[in-house]
Scaffold this motif. Structure first.
Motif: not given
Ligand SMILES: [Cu+2]
Ligand code: HEM
Ligand SMILES: [Cu+2]
Lengths: 180, 563
Positions: A126, A161, A163-165, A169
């Motif tokens: 993340h 967030c 960071e692609y999660c 996301h």
């Molecule tokens: Cu994310």
């Protein structure tokens, strides 16, 4: 000859260098050195440097520490999902859990006071992005990162967030309130 | 020894083409353009989704499309084209047969199979992991396997290139040292081998993990090694792009390097100072020491940046000197005013140079500074930066070279030449807009790879300033412009290859396709300087660089304390 054919001067490394090149190399190199020095210099005089303190951990161990803090310092809950709002004492260690797709819990901090913020992920990677202060940190599973943060303005901050999660996301938002 | 029937001499340029090599160049270049087309359409869909007022795709389609866009353009378009460049700079420039064309076709086949299979994996829907595929977010095993196949194919291409250099030396097809452009391509190939090896080292265990043979891949280790591949491969693109700059300076102006020594040394710096460039991507990761980060992003004096700054001077500098030698010697800028602005090969390279330097180069160094990365990491500033470097810089340079290859390699007349004049400007301006507005929004904290910055449906939300929405809207408009520019390129090239008038294989054309080389720069310039105009431009660049660099330190100093 042109750049498409072998150099016409076989001993090309003995040819003189053009003046404009020497001058520019000297300037560019000096600028490179200035930029290099800025980084250690900021470690001495700047207020924004990562300590690089970090530990190996597991999701269970980190969750346990965060839970203990939440049990101790929760002052109220917020929203339908009863999110705990935690007001930890200034100077203390505070734990923020990143998981699909929450930042847990919410913090209430005092302006100008420092806190040791611990970050770790329960699952995937993340990105801790504190807005609008615009501080961005990578949060990984299995690693516990510690940074000392010192808010410099009261207000409501969001942790987005970045960071692609996965599919949630763009819904992963947390909060930090800073009180005078 | 190869037989002479295997060669043809281009009547316009005097270049000697080895026919099996020529076929390979054509195949790689054509496939590259197809992937640019696919990737460009996907880019349009992504861009129209990030334009808040349009918000075209749904969330899962967006992430799928973004994954496919990144891979198709960054990996497939660029690397297929680079393989064509490698064969051209080895076989053609050294007048040598290509070593083992059959291996080269094998490499091509593996790359093609890998690229198609990867698209299949992504479009099946359970591999929307972005091109970085950070563990432990899982993708379909086919996703990793297809990338490994592609990498092996590309690696074969690099070895065919090296093999050709060896053959050329053994068969004495040239005298002295290899040409500067070939030297640049050699730089790219050496870096590529290092890079692809890193890619294999990390993707193979990840593939084994995805099929259950390995229980765990450490996320930090993944990031360090993955970026040894991901970042260093950008250095391949830079080296290949710079080689193309030099090539176009030669064919368009007959320019010779200001000095071989400086230009070659600068290429060498790329090889020597990039090994741990992955440091740029883990500046805000847990547990990595500042000393390591500072050293590995700069090697104490930013020598890889220095290399690009050198090429940024020597390429336009040699164009300037060649123009002056041809008589455009008045004042500081007559050489530039009288440049062939209507020739897309020249305007493409010139725009590539300017956008790469001013937008891509400066932003890259700034965000790669240890502490400044805190206010930039993973914001949309990052894609802003690399659309300036690789989408505008490398892609425009490759487009420019393609305009020249249509008559020379494919022996076809360019059709829609009137449109072609405008194409680099439309694409260049569009892409600069994409890059600038993304950087602007990133400065305001807008995240990258994000479907909805209004967070609709989330339990909690964040209000980004309205300026952020405006900037994303402007980015959307620029996206449309860039896609029109990119679409025109594909249209012009594909229809020229299909319908352009065939040129004779033996007769010289009416128009000239290569300029007689200048042999010396004696007596040109102002005072002792052969390229004073370029030097002034370089100083303008430096001023912009210094100002922008310190502005970002100021931004940083205004945020919360972190220690
Ligand atoms: Cu994310
Ligand atoms: C044809 C016009 C193009 C348009 C309209 C376009 C647009 C975009 C947009 C809007 C994004 C999304 C940024 C985000 O949400 O994080 C993106 C990502 C990206 N683009 Fe492009 N782009 C184009 C061409 C290119 C080219 C030519 C390249 C490389 C050679 C490129 C490489 C990438 C990469 C690597 C990403 C990141 C994907 C990721 O974050 O995983 N693009 N592009
Ligand atoms: Cu997340």
């Amino acid at each position: 000859m042109s750049t498409l054919a072998p150099p016409s001067e076989r001993l090309w490394w003995k040819e003189p260098i053009e003046k404009v090149e020497i001058l520019w190399i000297a300037i560019a190199l000096s600028w490179g050195i200035v930029m290099f020095i800025m980084m250690p210099y900021w470690h001495v005089v700047g207020k924004q440097n990562l300590s690089n303190e970090a530990y190996k951990t597991t999701p269970e161990a980190f969750q346990k520490k965060a839970q203990a803090m939440v049990d101790k310092y929760t002052v109220r809950t917020e929203g339908e999902r009863q999110f705990p709002v935690v007001r930890p004492p200034a100077g203390s260690d505070i734990y923020m859990v990143a998981r699909l797709w929450d930042w847990w819990p919410i913090f209430e901090l005092e302006n100008g006071k420092s806190y040791r913020l611990h970050l770790s992920s329960m699952d995937w990677q993340h990105g801790f992005s504190l807005q609008p202060a615009n501080i961005n940190l990578q949060v990984l599973p299995g690693y516990e990162m510690v940074v000392t943060i010192t808010p410099n303005k009261a207000g409501e901050y969001s942790v987005v967030c970045n960071e692609y999660c996965g599919i949630g996301h763009h819904k992963m938002v947390g909060k930090i309130y800073v009180k005078e | 020894m190869a037989t002479t029937t295997e060669f043809r001499t281009c009547p316009d340029t005097g270049l000697l083409f080895h026919k099996p090599a020529e076929k390979l160049m054509k195949a790689n270049a054509v496939v590259a353009v197809v992937f640019l087309l696919v990737g460009g359409i996907l880019g349009l869909l992504v861009g129209l989704t990030r334009w808040p007022a349009v918000h075209l795709l749904g969330d899962s389609d967006f992430y799928l499309t973004l994954t496919a866009h990144g891979i198709n353009v960054l990996i497939f378009w660029i690397i297929f084209f680079e393989i064509a460049v490698l064969y051209f700079t080895s076989s053609t420039l050294l007048k040598c047969r290509l070593a083992t064309p059959r291996m080269a076709w094998l490499g091509f086949a593996l790359m093609l199979i890998g690229a198609v299979a990867n698209n299949i994996a992504v479009f099946q829907g359970n591999s929307s992991v972005m091109f970085t595929s950070y563990v432990p977010m899982p993708a379909d095993p086919l996703f990793y396997l297809s990338l490994i196949l592609f990498a092996v194919g590309a690696l074969i291409g690099c070895f065919v290139f090296l093999g050709t250099l060896v053959v050329a030396r053994a068969e004495r097809t040239y005298e002295g040292s290899i040409p500067l452009v070939t030297f640049g391509a050699l730089t790219a190939a050496i870096i590529a081998i290092f890079t692809i090896a890193s890619g294999a080292i990390i993707l193979i265990p990840t593939f084994l993990w995805s099929v259950g043979l390995i229980s765990n891949v450490d996320p930090i280790m993944y990031r360090v090694i993955w970026w040894a591949f991901g970042h260093s491969s950008q250095q391949i693109n830079v080296a290949a792009m710079v080689a193309v700059w030099y090539a176009v300076a030669a064919v368009g102006f007959g320019a010779k390097p200001l000095s071989e020594k400086v230009s070659r040394a600068a290429f060498l710096l790329y090889i020597l100072f990039l090994q741990l460039a992955s440091a740029h991507h883990i500046l805000v990761d847990p547990g990595i020491s500042s000393t390591w980060k500072i050293f590995n992003t700069s090697y104490a004096m930013y020598l890889a940046v220095l290399a690009s700054m050198i090429h940024g001077l020597t390429v336009p500098g040699s164009i300037e000197a060649a123009q002056r030698k041809r008589g455009f010697n008045k004042g500081l800028f007559e050489w530039l005013r009288k440049a062939p602005w209507g020739n897309p090969a020249f305007s493409g390279v010139f725009l590539s140079l300017i956008i790469f330097g001013f937008l891509g180069g400066i932003s890259g160094v700034v965000m790669g500074t240890e502490q400044i990365n805190l206010i930039i990491h993973n914001t949309i500033y990052v894609p802003g930066h690399f659309h300036a470097t690789v989408a505008a810089g490398t892609t425009l340079a490759f487009m420019a070279l393609t305009y020249w290859l249509v008559p020379v390699l494919f022996r076809r007349d360019l059709i829609m030449a009137g449109l072609a004049k405008w194409q680099p400007y439309i694409f260049g301006i569009g892409m600069s807009g994409v890059a600038l507005f993304m950087m602007g929004a990133g400065t305001l904290g807008v995240p990258r790879r994000h479907w909805d910055i209004a967070f609709s449906g989330g339990a909690m939300t964040h209000d980004f300033p309205t300026t952020a929405y405006t900037l994303l809207g402007l980015m959307g408009v620029s996206v449309v412009l860039a896609v029109i520019g990119g679409g025109l390129f594909v249209l012009i090239i594909v229809s020229s290859l299909l319908f352009g008038k065939r040129k004779s294989m033996t007769q010289k054309s009416a128009e000239s396709l290569i300029v007689e080389p200048v042999t010396s720069y004696q007596g040109v310039g102002i005072g002792k300087m052969v390229a004073p105009g370029t030097f002034v431009l370089a100083l303008v660049f430096l001023t912009a660089f210094v100002l922008y660099y310190f502005v970002n330190w100021k931004y940083l100093s205004e945020t919360w304390g972190i220690s």
